[in-house]
Design an enzyme around this catalytic site. Structure first.
Site, PDB file in Angstrom:
ATOM      1  N   VAL A   1     -25.774   4.108   0.699  1.00  0.00           N
ATOM      2  CA  VAL A   1     -26.909   2.883   0.694  1.00  0.00           C
ATOM      3  C   VAL A   1     -27.602   2.889  -0.725  1.00  0.00           C
ATOM      4  CG1 VAL A   1     -28.901   2.107   1.916  1.00  0.00           C
ATOM      5  CG2 VAL A   1     -27.125   3.569   3.021  1.00  0.00           C
TER       6      VAL A   1
ATOM      7  N   ASN B   1     -13.582   0.832  -6.582  1.00  0.00           N
ATOM      8  CA  ASN B   1     -14.678   1.780  -6.163  1.00  0.00           C
ATOM      9  C   ASN B   1     -15.161   2.630  -7.269  1.00  0.00           C
ATOM     10  OD1 ASN B   1     -13.847   1.048  -3.586  1.00  0.00           O
ATOM     11  ND2 ASN B   1     -12.341   2.671  -3.290  1.00  0.00           N
TER      12      ASN B   1
ATOM     13  N   GLY C   1     -27.058   2.206  10.481  1.00  0.00           N
ATOM     14  CA  GLY C   1     -26.800   2.495  11.823  1.00  0.00           C
ATOM     15  C   GLY C   1     -25.543   2.363  12.549  1.00  0.00           C
TER      16      GLY C   1
ATOM     17  N   ASP D   1       0.806  -1.098  -0.050  1.00  0.00           N
ATOM     18  CA  ASP D   1       0.061   0.041   0.002  1.00  0.00           C
ATOM     19  C   ASP D   1       0.847   1.281  -0.036  1.00  0.00           C
ATOM     20  OD1 ASP D   1      -2.311   1.776   0.913  1.00  0.00           O
ATOM     21  OD2 ASP D   1      -3.241  -0.122   1.118  1.00  0.00           O
TER      22      ASP D   1
ATOM     23  N   ASP E   1      -0.959   3.206  18.018  1.00  0.00           N
ATOM     24  CA  ASP E   1      -1.766   1.683  18.087  1.00  0.00           C
ATOM     25  C   ASP E   1      -1.189   0.654  16.884  1.00  0.00           C
ATOM     26  OD1 ASP E   1      -3.240   2.970  19.791  1.00  0.00           O
ATOM     27  OD2 ASP E   1      -5.188   3.068  18.341  1.00  0.00           O
TER      28      ASP E   1
ATOM     29  N   SER F   1     -11.101  -0.494  -0.230  1.00  0.00           N
ATOM     30  CA  SER F   1      -9.713  -0.523   0.439  1.00  0.00           C
ATOM     31  C   SER F   1      -9.970  -0.759   1.930  1.00  0.00           C
ATOM     32  CB  SER F   1      -9.240   0.831   0.280  1.00  0.00           C
ATOM     33  OG  SER F   1      -8.833   1.136  -0.988  1.00  0.00           O
TER      34      SER F   1
ATOM     35  N   HIS G   1      -3.539   6.348   3.609  1.00  0.00           N
ATOM     36  CA  HIS G   1      -4.428   4.922   3.267  1.00  0.00           C
ATOM     37  C   HIS G   1      -3.869   3.681   4.058  1.00  0.00           C
ATOM     38  CE1 HIS G   1      -5.734   2.116   0.243  1.00  0.00           C
ATOM     39  NE2 HIS G   1      -7.001   2.978   0.137  1.00  0.00           N
TER      40      HIS G   1
END
Lengths: 78, 502
Positions: free
Chosen positions: B398, B361, B386, B235, B243, B444, B268
């Site tokens: 959606v 995408n 949600g 990548d 983290d 991704s 990314h």
């Protein structure tokens, strides 16, 4: 000059003699390498000739993959 | 045929395949055609070009930029001239210029209003603040569409006061306004907003204990999950981030330092790495699906935001095999299939390693390469209502059809096709980015969700993990992963075998 990837299709790491041979050719420049590949700059006709002389290698032009992008609507220029 | 009086515009003139013409991918005449076109910088040279090639066309075109002599060109010309060029060389692909953003919110291109309108253009002030404390949000990219269908509008980045002034040509209404914060907030989409007295937008801050889609399906991951498994991320580079523990890797960009495999600034790869292996503890940090894995970073995108060469990608896969990665994630792709990358993917499978790749995408477009390669595990993106805040950008993703559970959907942006093997959570996924945390959406994100799950699964299969590194091993890993998928009720071309679940 065009760049091509030479990929060793035999078993194990690529043999040194192929690299040494390429290094001696005046119109070929080895730009980068990995265990089983060489990135070379060379005229297409040289690559075409080499592909016949080096049976355990295949070749493909280098090309670029665009950076990953988020799926956002984009403005179009006028 | 009547000739239009259209003004010149910019087109990208491409060879038949890829960015450069080669004897293998283009007709014999295309290489000299593109080479000759390289030097057409003036009307005089355009005339000479047309004359030399015996073309009957107006010399009203010029090359603004070129990718090598035998490669793609940026050409300013009318649509009619574009047709003439295409008729002269049918193997050419001629497409209007479309301006893309880099991987993170750094927009450089703005739609310029025509000069006649410029003087009268009214700057519309957009103010972006936090919806919790009203503080200004700096560095957010605001994209306002006055005509969404034709993608007309303006964009800019908010200043320290959270303000950006956009030239919207005096439009009273903005059809859509998208706000993409850099980090720390959810983005937002608003439709049909009055622009008469400026526009005010509030953003919801990210909280790290939020139940996004990844956490909805996979819950909280205990320490050590994924131990014994090595995952490689091919990548933009991963980390550093508090983290993330990156065990090693390589920068395979030709000419760059091989040891500089951290994030190139795009963020990314760090986001992708976090989905797999972040090991923070909410609400102070965030946790991925397999925090116990050995995470390795293979940076294939250069520092300048340029594309990745197929050599860099193939070399990265080669190195990941040498480093004994069990799983490789590739949240990248596009363009035709490429023998170098394909060979590397096949080598990986022959040496016990499974490559998982994002389907792309393009909004229900075809599955992009390398995901489309039969030996890659191709992942589409799904979401769940949600699992993102109301009014967030994610609401725009959606799209029908719903799954068996009507809250589930395959993201509007996701590519689909018979090559899709699995679907993964890829809408509004919280993860690590340089200097903080951010939600991102895309195949991704879906791909590393599947890669992280695969690592978790593999760590629970010691017999498979201990197999000799050969095709049988990678087949066993792929088989276990595919068999873990649960049907979500979408067509197979959208979900493949379904969503991997425990």
């Amino acid at each position: 000059m065009a760049r091509y990837i030479l990929h060793f299709t035999g078993k194990g790491a690529s043999p040194d003699h192929a690299k040494q041979r390429l290094a001696k050719l005046p119109d070929v420049t080895i730009v980068d390498e990995s265990a089983r590949m060489l990135l070379v700059e060379a005229p297409p006709e040289t690559i075409s000739r080499l592909s016949k002389e080096l049976p355990d290698w295949n070749w493909t032009p280098e090309r670029m993959i665009p950076p990953p992008e988020p799926p956002w609507p984009k403005l179009r220029s006028p | 045929m009547a000739r239009s009086r259209a003004k010149p515009q910019q087109f990208v003139v491409l060879p038949t395949r890829g960015l450069r013409a080669t004897p293998q991918t283009s007709s014999a005449s295309l290489v000299p055609f593109l080479t000759a076109l390289t030097n057409v910088r003036t009307a005089k040279s355009a005339k000479s070009f047309a004359s030399d090639l015996g073309l009957e066309m107006k010399p009203n075109f010029k090359v603004l930029d070129s990718i090598r002599e035998d490669g793609a060109k940026l050409v300013e010309m009318t649509a009619d001239t574009a047709k003439d060029l295409h008729a002269a060389e049918p193997g050419l692909r001629i497409v209007p210029v479309v301006w893309y953003q880099p991987a993170v919110c750094r927009y450089e291109v703005e739609t310029r209003v025509r000069s006649a309108q410029a003087a009268a253009a009214v700057k519309t002030e957009v103010t972006v603040t936090s919806d919790t404390d009203g503080k200004p949000v700096r560095g957010a990219t605001v994209v306002a569409f006055t005509d969404f269908e034709n993608r007309r509008g303006a964009q800019g980045v908010t200043n320290a006061q959270g303000v950006v002034r956009l030239s919207l040509g005096g439009a009273a209404t903005v059809e859509r306004i998208y706000v993409y914060p850099k980090l720390g907030f959810w983005g937002t989409l608003k439709k049909n907003v009055s622009a008469r007295r400026g526009i005010e937008v509030t953003l919801t801050p990210v909280t790290l204990d939020y139940t996004d889609a990844l956490r909805y399906y996979y819950g909280s991951t205990p320490d050590g999950v994924g131990q014994g498994v090595t995952v490689g991320i091919v990548d933009t580079g991963v980390g550093p981030h508090p983290d993330l523990l990156v065990a090693g890797g390589m920068n395979t960009v030709t000419g760059e330092d091989p040891n500089d495999f951290g994030d190139n600034g795009a963020g990314h790869g760090t986001h992708v790495g976090g989905i797999v292996a972040a090991r923070g503890t909410p609400p102070q940090g965030i946790r991925g699906l397999a925090p116990g894995v050995s995470l390795r970073s293979y940076r294939v995108f250069g520092k300048g935001g340029s594309g990745a060469s197929n050599f860099a990608i193939a070399k990265a896969i080669d190195q990941a095999i040498i480093d004994h990665c069990d799983i490789i994630n590739m949240s990248l792709g596009g363009g035709p299939s490429d023998p170098a990358t394909q060979s590397a993917v096949h080598d990986a499978r022959q040496q016990g390693c499974v490559v998982i790749a994002a389907a792309g995408n393009d909004g229900r477009g075809k599955v992009s390469f390398p995901a489309a390669d039969p030996l890659c595990v191709a992942v589409s993106a799904m979401g769940r209502k949600g699992t993102f805040p109301k009014g967030s950008l994610e609401e725009g993703e959606v799209k029908a059809p719903p799954g068996t559970d009507t809250d589930e959907f395959i993201a509007a942006f996701s590519n689909i096709g018979p090559e899709v093997d699995l679907t993964g959570t890829g809408v509004g996924i919280l993860s690590t980015v340089p200097d903080g945390y951010a939600p991102m959406s895309g195949t991704s994100m879906a791909s590393p969700a599947v890669a992280g799950f695969a690592a978790r699964l593999l760590s629970q299969l010691p017999a498979v993990l201990a197999m000799p590194r050969n095709q049988d091993r990678s087949d066993a890993i792929a088989k276990a992963l595919l068999q873990s998928a649960k049907d979500r009720g979408f067509p197979a071309e959208m979900q493949g075998n379904g969503l991997p679940l425990p």
